[in-house]
Enzyme design. Structure first.
Site, PDB file in Angstrom:
ATOM      1  N   ARG A 191       1.106  -1.172   0.101  1.00  0.00           N
ATOM      2  CA  ARG A 191       0.163   0.115   0.083  1.00  0.00           C
ATOM      3  C   ARG A 191       0.968   1.254   0.215  1.00  0.00           C
ATOM      4  O   ARG A 191       0.995   1.882   0.949  1.00  0.00           O
ATOM      5  CB  ARG A 191      -1.093   0.078   1.084  1.00  0.00           C
ATOM      6  N   GLN A 214      -0.255   2.579  -5.706  1.00  0.00           N
ATOM      7  CA  GLN A 214      -1.792   2.771  -5.522  1.00  0.00           C
ATOM      8  C   GLN A 214      -2.847   2.377  -6.378  1.00  0.00           C
ATOM      9  O   GLN A 214      -3.860   1.583  -6.098  1.00  0.00           O
ATOM     10  CB  GLN A 214      -1.886   4.157  -5.412  1.00  0.00           C
ATOM     11  N   ASP A 260      -3.666  -1.380  -6.306  1.00  0.00           N
ATOM     12  CA  ASP A 260      -3.775  -1.869  -4.930  1.00  0.00           C
ATOM     13  C   ASP A 260      -5.323  -2.474  -4.825  1.00  0.00           C
ATOM     14  O   ASP A 260      -6.454  -1.779  -4.584  1.00  0.00           O
ATOM     15  CB  ASP A 260      -3.631  -0.578  -3.812  1.00  0.00           C
ATOM     16  N   SER A 292      -7.425  -2.648  -1.581  1.00  0.00           N
ATOM     17  CA  SER A 292      -8.022  -1.425  -1.284  1.00  0.00           C
ATOM     18  C   SER A 292      -9.074  -1.110  -2.019  1.00  0.00           C
ATOM     19  O   SER A 292     -10.232  -0.744  -1.499  1.00  0.00           O
ATOM     20  CB  SER A 292      -7.107  -0.138  -1.397  1.00  0.00           C
ATOM     21  N   TYR A 338       0.213   0.802   9.316  1.00  0.00           N
ATOM     22  CA  TYR A 338      -0.874  -0.537   9.693  1.00  0.00           C
ATOM     23  C   TYR A 338      -0.930  -0.573  11.127  1.00  0.00           C
ATOM     24  O   TYR A 338       0.089   0.131  11.912  1.00  0.00           O
ATOM     25  CB  TYR A 338      -0.283  -1.824   9.151  1.00  0.00           C
TER      26      TYR A 338
HETATM   27  P1  NAD Z   1      -6.899  -1.966   6.809  1.00  0.00           P
HETATM   28  O1  NAD Z   1      -5.599  -2.558   7.173  1.00  0.00           O
HETATM   29  O2  NAD Z   1      -6.999  -0.913   5.847  1.00  0.00           O
HETATM   30  O3  NAD Z   1      -7.816  -1.546   8.271  1.00  0.00           O
HETATM   31  C1  NAD Z   1      -7.886  -2.399   9.277  1.00  0.00           C
HETATM   32  C2  NAD Z   1      -7.964  -1.101  10.274  1.00  0.00           C
HETATM   33  O4  NAD Z   1      -8.124  -1.924  11.598  1.00  0.00           O
HETATM   34  C3  NAD Z   1      -6.504  -0.530  10.538  1.00  0.00           C
HETATM   35  O5  NAD Z   1      -6.824   1.073  10.353  1.00  0.00           O
HETATM   36  C4  NAD Z   1      -6.211  -0.628  11.720  1.00  0.00           C
HETATM   37  O6  NAD Z   1      -5.304   0.398  12.566  1.00  0.00           O
HETATM   38  C5  NAD Z   1      -7.301  -1.081  12.542  1.00  0.00           C
HETATM   39  N1  NAD Z   1      -7.328  -2.064  13.855  1.00  0.00           N
HETATM   40  C6  NAD Z   1      -6.174  -3.025  13.856  1.00  0.00           C
HETATM   41  N2  NAD Z   1      -6.503  -3.604  15.156  1.00  0.00           N
HETATM   42  C7  NAD Z   1      -7.262  -2.734  15.919  1.00  0.00           C
HETATM   43  C8  NAD Z   1      -7.998  -2.750  16.935  1.00  0.00           C
HETATM   44  N3  NAD Z   1      -7.622  -3.583  17.751  1.00  0.00           N
HETATM   45  N4  NAD Z   1      -8.995  -2.062  17.340  1.00  0.00           N
HETATM   46  C9  NAD Z   1      -9.563  -0.987  16.306  1.00  0.00           C
HETATM   47  N5  NAD Z   1      -8.808  -0.904  15.099  1.00  0.00           N
HETATM   48  C10 NAD Z   1      -7.765  -1.719  14.832  1.00  0.00           C
HETATM   49  O7  NAD Z   1      -7.966  -3.466   6.202  1.00  0.00           O
HETATM   50  P2  NAD Z   1      -9.014  -2.866   5.253  1.00  0.00           P
HETATM   51  O8  NAD Z   1      -8.711  -3.060   3.931  1.00  0.00           O
HETATM   52  O9  NAD Z   1      -9.939  -1.754   5.607  1.00  0.00           O
HETATM   53  O10 NAD Z   1     -10.101  -4.345   5.500  1.00  0.00           O
HETATM   54  C11 NAD Z   1     -10.626  -4.271   6.825  1.00  0.00           C
HETATM   55  C12 NAD Z   1     -11.140  -5.896   7.053  1.00  0.00           C
HETATM   56  O11 NAD Z   1     -12.017  -5.880   6.320  1.00  0.00           O
HETATM   57  C13 NAD Z   1      -9.940  -6.914   6.876  1.00  0.00           C
HETATM   58  O12 NAD Z   1     -10.075  -7.745   7.692  1.00  0.00           O
HETATM   59  C14 NAD Z   1     -10.330  -7.358   5.599  1.00  0.00           C
HETATM   60  O13 NAD Z   1      -9.964  -8.656   5.258  1.00  0.00           O
HETATM   61  C15 NAD Z   1     -12.018  -7.311   5.817  1.00  0.00           C
HETATM   62  N6  NAD Z   1     -12.620  -7.209   4.369  1.00  0.00           N
HETATM   63  C16 NAD Z   1     -13.689  -7.861   4.416  1.00  0.00           C
HETATM   64  C17 NAD Z   1     -14.380  -7.767   3.450  1.00  0.00           C
HETATM   65  C18 NAD Z   1     -15.811  -8.567   3.232  1.00  0.00           C
HETATM   66  O14 NAD Z   1     -16.525  -8.804   2.262  1.00  0.00           O
HETATM   67  N7  NAD Z   1     -16.161  -9.209   4.359  1.00  0.00           N
HETATM   68  C19 NAD Z   1     -14.068  -7.164   2.234  1.00  0.00           C
HETATM   69  C20 NAD Z   1     -12.974  -6.354   1.980  1.00  0.00           C
HETATM   70  C21 NAD Z   1     -12.281  -6.497   3.395  1.00  0.00           C
END
Ligand code: NAD
Length: 377
Positions: free
Chosen positions: A120, A125, A128, A131, A226
């Site tokens: 990322r 970008q 990505d 994202s 991250y």
């Molecule tokens: P990302 O890494 O951009 O965002 C994750 C966020 O969680 C980060 O900002 C991080 O600081 C925060 N975080 C970590 N530990 C934490 C905690 N204990 N308390 C609060 N915040 C915390 O990831 P993303 O691309 O936004 O994806 C987020 C999640 O959604 C991932 O698990 C991804 O696999 C999932 N996702 C699911 C789907 C779906 O269809 N269900 C689709 C896309 C992404």
């Protein structure tokens, strides 16, 4: 070089390339072969692909036999055997969750590009895909919750009286979380958000949400934008800090993730039990172990009066735009790898050194190597 785009399995409605990108790749002198009906579930017809310059193949083997195979979901079963030796594969591979796929690709001396490992960084970008798809996921999670909630999201003043706005809490304000905040705000909800990385506070506020403060006694910020894993003590403090906010919310959407780790458990059943009946919780990390106790992948769970959802493939439920954005990510990748159509893979390049997981019979990514050795043991 010939690019092949197979039809995804029934569990994914997306397609790796859309006609708009095919046109551009043909202009770059690639030949593109699309499996018949590959774009159908994302509403791209074979006729549109043909008009963009693609060949339509009714035989999937002809597509898999291409020099470059582009997919959304990882290959499965017989797919591996259909790839020719020395071919390039690009798509999501979940290489850390199941590194055996990389092993199978490596056995066939395939150059495999795991789209989730594209770094990322500013330079990467446009490629990505994690994202672009998380953005779609964050948007759809809110719509899903709005569809299940027995309340309006916006405040409404009507002849029958005034209805207060829904209260939405977003936990994790990365790509999916920020889009969830923006979407819930567009629908008129009052939104609060929390993330362990304090640097996102300004972004949360700029979207019109309130940032929830929590003193964990340590920083959750890791490297490269991250989060890092919290200590057990901090995890307990976090649950205590969020308990009242969860209880006051009509909708909670959790997106917390630390790369390469099981999703952090943030919401307990005790916290859910304090929510009002009819509240909705969407655990976007249900497929990675879940942020919410009791959530199950792709299952609706009722915890007391609270509905708990764990959708694992939200981008596939918005297939047209999810495919279009993913296709643009792949186009950017191919333009990077073959400027003006001349293929040049530089494994020392900072982007390629991360996302090329195997090449010429060698597993190159150290995290994948480590995952593979612990997987076998
Ligand atoms: P990302 O890494 O951009 O965002 C994750 C966020 O969680 C980060 O900002 C991080 O600081 C925060 N975080 C970590 N530990 C934490 C905690 N204990 N308390 C609060 N915040 C915390 O990831 P993303 O691309 O936004 O994806 C987020 C999640 O959604 C991932 O698990 C991804 O696999 C999932 N996702 C699911 C789907 C779906 O269809 N269900 C689709 C896309 C992404």
């Amino acid at each position: 070089m010939i690019i092949g785009v197979p039809k995804e399995s029934l569990s994914d409605s997306r397609v790796a390339l859309v006609p708009e990108s095919v046109k551009k790749l043909v202009r770059l002198s690639f030949e593109v072969v699309i499996e018949k009906g590959a774009g159908e579930r994302a509403f791209f017809s074979d006729e549109e692909y043909a008009a963009a310059g693609a060949k339509i193949a009714s035989d999937s083997a002809a597509v898999w036999n291409s020099d470059i195979v582009l997919k959304v979901a990882p290959p499965e079963g017989a797919d591996f055997g259909q790839l020719k030796t020395g071919a390039v594969f690009a798509g999501f591979l979940a290489p850390l969750a199941d590194p055996t796929r990389v092993q199978k690709l490596n056995d066939r001396k395939v150059t495999a590009i795991a789209m989730e490992l594209v770094p990322r960084t500013t330079r990467a970008q446009s490629m990505d895909a994690l994202s672009s798809q998380a953005n779609v996921g964050g948007y759809k999670a809110v719509l899903l919750a709005a569809g299940k909630l027995g309340k309006y999201f916006p405040m409404l003043t009507t002849a029958a009286g005034t209805v207060p706005p829904a209260k939405v809490l977003i936990i994790g304000a990365g790509v999916a979380g920020l889009q969830a905040i923006a979407t819930a705000r567009r629908l008129g909800a009052v939104v609060e958000a929390y993330d362990v990385r304090p640097e996102v506070k300004e972004q949360v506020q700029s979207l019109g949400a309130k940032y929830v403060e929590a003193d964990l006694g340590e920083s959750g910020a890791g490297t490269g934008g991250y989060a890092k894993e919290l200590s057990d003590e901090a995890k307990v403090k976090l649950q205590q800090a969020l308990a009242d906010r969860v209880a006051a919310s009509d909708v909670v959407i959790t997106t917390a993730q630390v790369p390469g780790k099981k999703a952090p458990r943030i919401i307990t059943v005790q916290m859910l039990n304090r929510m009002k009946p009819g509240s909705v919780v969407v655990d976007m990390a249900a497929g990675q172990g879940g942020n919410v106790e009791g959530s199950a992948p792709d299952t609706e769970v009722q915890v007391g009066g609270v509905l708990l959802l764990g959708p694992t493939n939200l981008p596939s439920t918005t297939p047209t735009h999810a495919s279009q954005l993913y296709s643009r990510n792949l186009l950017a990748l191919l333009e990077y790898l073959a400027p003006k159509g001349a293929w040049k893979l530089d494994l020392t390049d900072p982007i390629m050194s991360e996302c090329v997981v195997c090449h010429a019979g060698e597993i190159r990514n150290t995290r994948v190597k480590a995952a593979l050795s612990s997987y076998i043991v």
